[in-house]
Scaffold this motif. Structure first.
Motif, PDB file in Angstrom:
ATOM      1  N   LEU A 244       0.897  -1.180  -0.001  1.00  0.00           N
ATOM      2  CA  LEU A 244      -0.155   0.094   0.043  1.00  0.00           C
ATOM      3  C   LEU A 244       0.898   1.252   0.098  1.00  0.00           C
ATOM      4  CD1 LEU A 244      -2.768   1.204   0.342  1.00  0.00           C
ATOM      5  CD2 LEU A 244      -2.520   1.298   2.826  1.00  0.00           C
ATOM      6  N   ILE A 245       0.424   2.292  -0.843  1.00  0.00           N
ATOM      7  CA  ILE A 245       1.468   3.310  -0.921  1.00  0.00           C
ATOM      8  C   ILE A 245       0.576   4.483  -0.872  1.00  0.00           C
ATOM      9  CG2 ILE A 245       2.413   4.935  -2.572  1.00  0.00           C
ATOM     10  CD1 ILE A 245       3.459   2.428  -4.107  1.00  0.00           C
ATOM     11  N   THR A 246       0.985   5.395   0.158  1.00  0.00           N
ATOM     12  CA  THR A 246       0.196   6.640   0.657  1.00  0.00           C
ATOM     13  C   THR A 246       1.193   7.790   0.498  1.00  0.00           C
ATOM     14  OG1 THR A 246      -1.469   7.456   1.875  1.00  0.00           O
ATOM     15  CG2 THR A 246       0.095   6.229   2.998  1.00  0.00           C
ATOM     16  N   THR A 247       0.561   8.896   1.119  1.00  0.00           N
ATOM     17  CA  THR A 247       1.520  10.326   0.986  1.00  0.00           C
ATOM     18  C   THR A 247       1.470  10.923   2.321  1.00  0.00           C
ATOM     19  OG1 THR A 247      -0.412  11.490   0.303  1.00  0.00           O
ATOM     20  CG2 THR A 247       0.967  10.632  -1.329  1.00  0.00           C
ATOM     21  N   CYS A 248       2.135  12.086   2.442  1.00  0.00           N
ATOM     22  CA  CYS A 248       1.902  12.930   3.906  1.00  0.00           C
ATOM     23  C   CYS A 248       0.424  13.586   3.409  1.00  0.00           C
ATOM     24  CB  CYS A 248       3.110  13.793   4.017  1.00  0.00           C
ATOM     25  SG  CYS A 248       3.415  14.995   2.607  1.00  0.00           S
ATOM     26  N   ARG A 249       0.207  14.122   4.414  1.00  0.00           N
ATOM     27  CA  ARG A 249      -1.033  14.973   4.524  1.00  0.00           C
ATOM     28  C   ARG A 249      -1.223  16.025   3.277  1.00  0.00           C
ATOM     29  NH1 ARG A 249      -2.987  15.794  10.834  1.00  0.00           N
ATOM     30  NH2 ARG A 249      -2.901  13.654  11.048  1.00  0.00           N
ATOM     31  N   PHE A 250      -0.146  16.679   3.340  1.00  0.00           N
ATOM     32  CA  PHE A 250      -0.095  17.541   1.990  1.00  0.00           C
ATOM     33  C   PHE A 250       0.881  17.370   0.973  1.00  0.00           C
ATOM     34  CE2 PHE A 250      -0.901  19.513   6.183  1.00  0.00           C
ATOM     35  CZ  PHE A 250      -2.133  20.193   6.047  1.00  0.00           C
ATOM     36  N   ASN A 251       0.452  16.577  -0.095  1.00  0.00           N
ATOM     37  CA  ASN A 251       1.153  16.187  -1.078  1.00  0.00           C
ATOM     38  C   ASN A 251       0.940  16.832  -2.553  1.00  0.00           C
ATOM     39  OD1 ASN A 251       2.697  14.301  -2.613  1.00  0.00           O
ATOM     40  ND2 ASN A 251       0.850  13.431  -3.344  1.00  0.00           N
ATOM     41  N   SER A 252       1.942  17.504  -3.033  1.00  0.00           N
ATOM     42  CA  SER A 252       1.836  18.348  -4.305  1.00  0.00           C
ATOM     43  C   SER A 252       3.199  18.336  -4.972  1.00  0.00           C
ATOM     44  CB  SER A 252       1.429  19.673  -3.642  1.00  0.00           C
ATOM     45  OG  SER A 252       2.522  20.624  -2.915  1.00  0.00           O
ATOM     46  N   GLY A 253       3.529  19.164  -5.943  1.00  0.00           N
ATOM     47  CA  GLY A 253       4.690  19.098  -6.628  1.00  0.00           C
ATOM     48  C   GLY A 253       5.029  18.091  -7.302  1.00  0.00           C
ATOM     49  N   ARG A 254       6.089  17.188  -7.308  1.00  0.00           N
ATOM     50  CA  ARG A 254       6.461  16.231  -8.132  1.00  0.00           C
ATOM     51  C   ARG A 254       5.954  14.822  -7.411  1.00  0.00           C
ATOM     52  NH1 ARG A 254      12.163  15.700 -10.512  1.00  0.00           N
ATOM     53  NH2 ARG A 254      12.901  15.902  -8.290  1.00  0.00           N
ATOM     54  N   GLY A 255       5.195  14.778  -6.109  1.00  0.00           N
ATOM     55  CA  GLY A 255       4.801  13.776  -5.344  1.00  0.00           C
ATOM     56  C   GLY A 255       3.968  12.584  -6.067  1.00  0.00           C
ATOM     57  N   PRO A 256       2.941  13.300  -6.650  1.00  0.00           N
ATOM     58  CA  PRO A 256       1.979  12.249  -7.334  1.00  0.00           C
ATOM     59  C   PRO A 256       2.835  11.436  -8.452  1.00  0.00           C
ATOM     60  CG  PRO A 256       1.030  14.259  -6.901  1.00  0.00           C
ATOM     61  CD  PRO A 256       2.304  14.738  -6.633  1.00  0.00           C
ATOM     62  N   ALA A 257       3.539  12.312  -9.269  1.00  0.00           N
ATOM     63  CA  ALA A 257       4.205  11.741 -10.414  1.00  0.00           C
ATOM     64  C   ALA A 257       5.283  10.622  -9.869  1.00  0.00           C
ATOM     65  CB  ALA A 257       4.827  12.774 -11.144  1.00  0.00           C
ATOM     66  N   PHE A 258       5.781  10.755  -8.786  1.00  0.00           N
ATOM     67  CA  PHE A 258       6.735   9.994  -8.168  1.00  0.00           C
ATOM     68  C   PHE A 258       5.947   8.664  -7.766  1.00  0.00           C
ATOM     69  CE2 PHE A 258       9.023   8.448  -4.501  1.00  0.00           C
ATOM     70  CZ  PHE A 258       9.953   7.969  -5.078  1.00  0.00           C
ATOM     71  N   ILE A 259       5.084   8.704  -7.283  1.00  0.00           N
ATOM     72  CA  ILE A 259       4.204   7.628  -6.754  1.00  0.00           C
ATOM     73  C   ILE A 259       3.692   6.873  -7.774  1.00  0.00           C
ATOM     74  CG2 ILE A 259       1.886   7.222  -5.588  1.00  0.00           C
ATOM     75  CD1 ILE A 259       2.307   9.396  -3.805  1.00  0.00           C
ATOM     76  N   GLU A 260       3.099   7.546  -8.951  1.00  0.00           N
ATOM     77  CA  GLU A 260       2.653   6.760 -10.043  1.00  0.00           C
ATOM     78  C   GLU A 260       3.858   5.818 -10.881  1.00  0.00           C
ATOM     79  OE1 GLU A 260       0.665   7.736 -14.507  1.00  0.00           O
ATOM     80  OE2 GLU A 260       1.232   9.457 -13.087  1.00  0.00           O
ATOM     81  N   GLU A 261       5.043   6.555 -10.879  1.00  0.00           N
ATOM     82  CA  GLU A 261       6.193   5.598 -11.314  1.00  0.00           C
ATOM     83  C   GLU A 261       6.445   4.408 -10.279  1.00  0.00           C
ATOM     84  OE1 GLU A 261       9.455   7.936 -12.744  1.00  0.00           O
ATOM     85  OE2 GLU A 261       8.185   9.175 -14.165  1.00  0.00           O
ATOM     86  N   LEU A 262       6.443   4.919  -8.971  1.00  0.00           N
ATOM     87  CA  LEU A 262       6.856   3.925  -7.920  1.00  0.00           C
ATOM     88  C   LEU A 262       5.826   2.518  -8.099  1.00  0.00           C
ATOM     89  CD1 LEU A 262       9.070   3.851  -5.820  1.00  0.00           C
ATOM     90  CD2 LEU A 262       7.332   4.413  -4.341  1.00  0.00           C
ATOM     91  N   MET A 263       4.808   2.908  -8.667  1.00  0.00           N
ATOM     92  CA  MET A 263       3.651   1.923  -8.597  1.00  0.00           C
ATOM     93  C   MET A 263       3.900   0.909  -9.774  1.00  0.00           C
ATOM     94  SD  MET A 263      -0.045   3.833  -7.723  1.00  0.00           S
ATOM     95  CE  MET A 263      -0.949   2.360  -7.648  1.00  0.00           C
TER      96      MET A 263
END
Length: 339
Positions: free
Chosen positions: A104-123
Motif C-alpha cells: 500500500l502506497i500513500t503520502t503525507c497529508r499535504f502532497n503536491s509538486g512532483r509527489g503524485p508523479a513519483f508515486i505513479e512511477e513507483l507503482m
C-alpha cells in the motif's frame, strides 16, 4: 729552413669535446639510462609461461571501500546465527513465498509538486501495489486499514516544499519501520532515451549490504517484490549500497542484432585468379556476421536513499523502540560504514 715537426699533445692535454664538459656528462648519463632500460626484462619478453607468471602482480589501489574500518557485524557465509535469525524474522513468510507481497502506497497529508508523479512511477516499479489517498487520517489509522486488508508493506512518500524528500517503509503486521532520506530524484520524463516498463515481475538486484544491519534492510526491501520474477520481461530493479547511500535504478534489457563485416580470404578465388593477377594482390570476400548485444535502457525513476532510523514494530514516534538511529557523531570517519 726545415719545418719543425709538431709535437703531439698528450691525451690529458686534449681539447674538450665541442659541446663542452657539461654535454659530455649528459651524454654519459643518457647512455647509462639506456643501459638500465635494456637490463629491465618485461614480462611479455619472457617466453616460458610459468616464469612469466612469477613477476609480481599490480598492486590494488587503495580506496575508501577497501580500507574501511573493521566491523564485527559484517556477515560471513558460515554465520549459522544469521541464517537462524532469517527463519524467525518478519519477512520470512514473504521471502519463502508463503505470502504474496501486497504493498500500500500513500503520502503525507499535504502532497503536491512532483509527489503524485513519483508515486505513479513507483507503482509501476513495485508489482501488486495500490495507492490510497491520505487525506486527514493519522498514520496509525492507515496502518490499521492496511492490516485489515492483508497488506504486507506500507510505503509513505513524504514531500517538503513540493519535493519528495523522505520515504517511510513499514513492514506489516508487526514492523519494522525504516525511515529513509530521499534525494536526487529524477523522474522518467527527465531521463534521456528512457524506456517504458512492462507489467512483468522484475528481477531484483541487491548489492553490498554486508553488515547485519544492511542484511536486515536488504531483506526488508526484498519483501516488497515477488520472489518469482518473469525474465521474459527483461526488467531489472537495482538497489546498490555504496558508503551507506542506496542508489536505485530501474532498467529494461534490449537484445539487438548488429551486422559486422568480416574480411576472409577465399582460397578458391585466389587460386583461379593467381594466373592473371599479381601475387601481391589478396582477394577478400566480405561476409555478413550477426552479433547479439544487450543494451540496458533506463526506465526510471532514479533516486538515492540514506537510512536514518530503523524502529521495532510499526510507526510510533512516542513510545517506539529503535533498533538503529543515525547520529551526527557517526560521521566523524570517512571509512566507517554501517550497511
Amino acid at each position: 729552413m726545415a719545418k719543425e715537426k709538431k709535437r703531439k699533445q698528450p691525451a690529458s692535454d686534449a681539447a674538450p669535446p665541442a659541446g663542452g664538459e657539461g654535454e659530455g656528462r649528459s651524454e654519459r648519463k643518457g647512455k647509462k639510462h639506456k643501459r638500465a632500460k635494456a637490463d629491465v626484462i618485461l614480462p611479455s619478453q619472457i617466453k616460458n609461461k610459468d616464469k612469466r607468471s612469477e613477476p609480481p602482480e599490480r598492486q590494488v589501489p587503495r580506496t575508501i571501500e577497501n580500507t574501511r574500518e573493521p566491523d564485527e557485524t559484517v556477515c560471513r557465509p558460515d554465520d549459522q546465527e544469521l541464517f537462524a535469525g532469517n527463519d524467525a524474522d518478519e519477512f520470512n513468510a514473504v521471502l519463502k513465498q508463503h505470502m504474496t507481497p501486497k504493498v500500500l502506497i500513500t503520502t503525507c497529508r499535504f502532497n503536491s509538486g512532483r509527489g503524485p508523479a513519483f508515486i505513479e512511477e513507483l507503482m509501476q516499479v513495485i508489482p501488486n501495489s495500490h495507492y490510497v489517498k491520505r487525506g486527514t487520517y493519522e498514520l496509525k489509522k492507515i496502518v490499521e486499514y492496511a492490516k485489515n486488508r492483508e497488506f504486507t508493506s506500507l510505503i509513505v512518500v513524504h514531500t517538503n516544499r513540493r519535493e519528495p524528500d523522505a520515504l517511510l517503509i513499514i513492514g506489516l503486521p508487526d514492523g519494522p519501520t525504516a525511515h529513509f532520506k530521499l534525494s536526487k530524484l529524477i523522474l522518467r520524463k527527465d531521463i534521456k532515451n528512457h524506456g517504458n516498463p512492462t507489467s512483468h515481475k522484475p528481477e531484483l538486484v541487491l548489492n553490498n549490504f554486508t553488515t547485519r544491519l544492511g542484511h536486515r534492510v536488504g531483506r526488508m526491501i526484498q519483501s516488497l517484490f515477488p520472489q518469482d520474477p518473469n525474465f521474459r520481461g527483461r526488467r531489472v530493479v537495482t538497489f546498490h549500497n555504496q558508503r551507506d547511500y542506496i542508489f536505485f535504478r530501474h532498467h529494461r534489457y534490449i537484445f539487438e542484432t548488429k551486422e559486422k563485416k568480416v574480411a576472409s580470404k577465399d582460397k578458391k578465388a585466389k587460386a583461379s585468379e593467381s594466373k592473371s593477377k599479381p601475387e601481391k594482390e589478396v582477394i577478400c570476400r566480405l561476409q555478413q556476421a550477426q552479433t547479439v548485444c544487450d543494451v540496458a535502457q533506463e526506465c526510471g525513476p532514479r533516486f538515492t536513499l540514506k537510512l536514518l532510523t530503523l524502529q521495532h514494530g510499526t510507526f510510533d514516534t512516542k513510545s517506539g523502540e529503535y533498533e538503529w538511529v543515525h547520529k551526527p557523531d557517526m560521521d566523524t570517519s570517512r571509512r566507517r560504514f554501517f550497511l
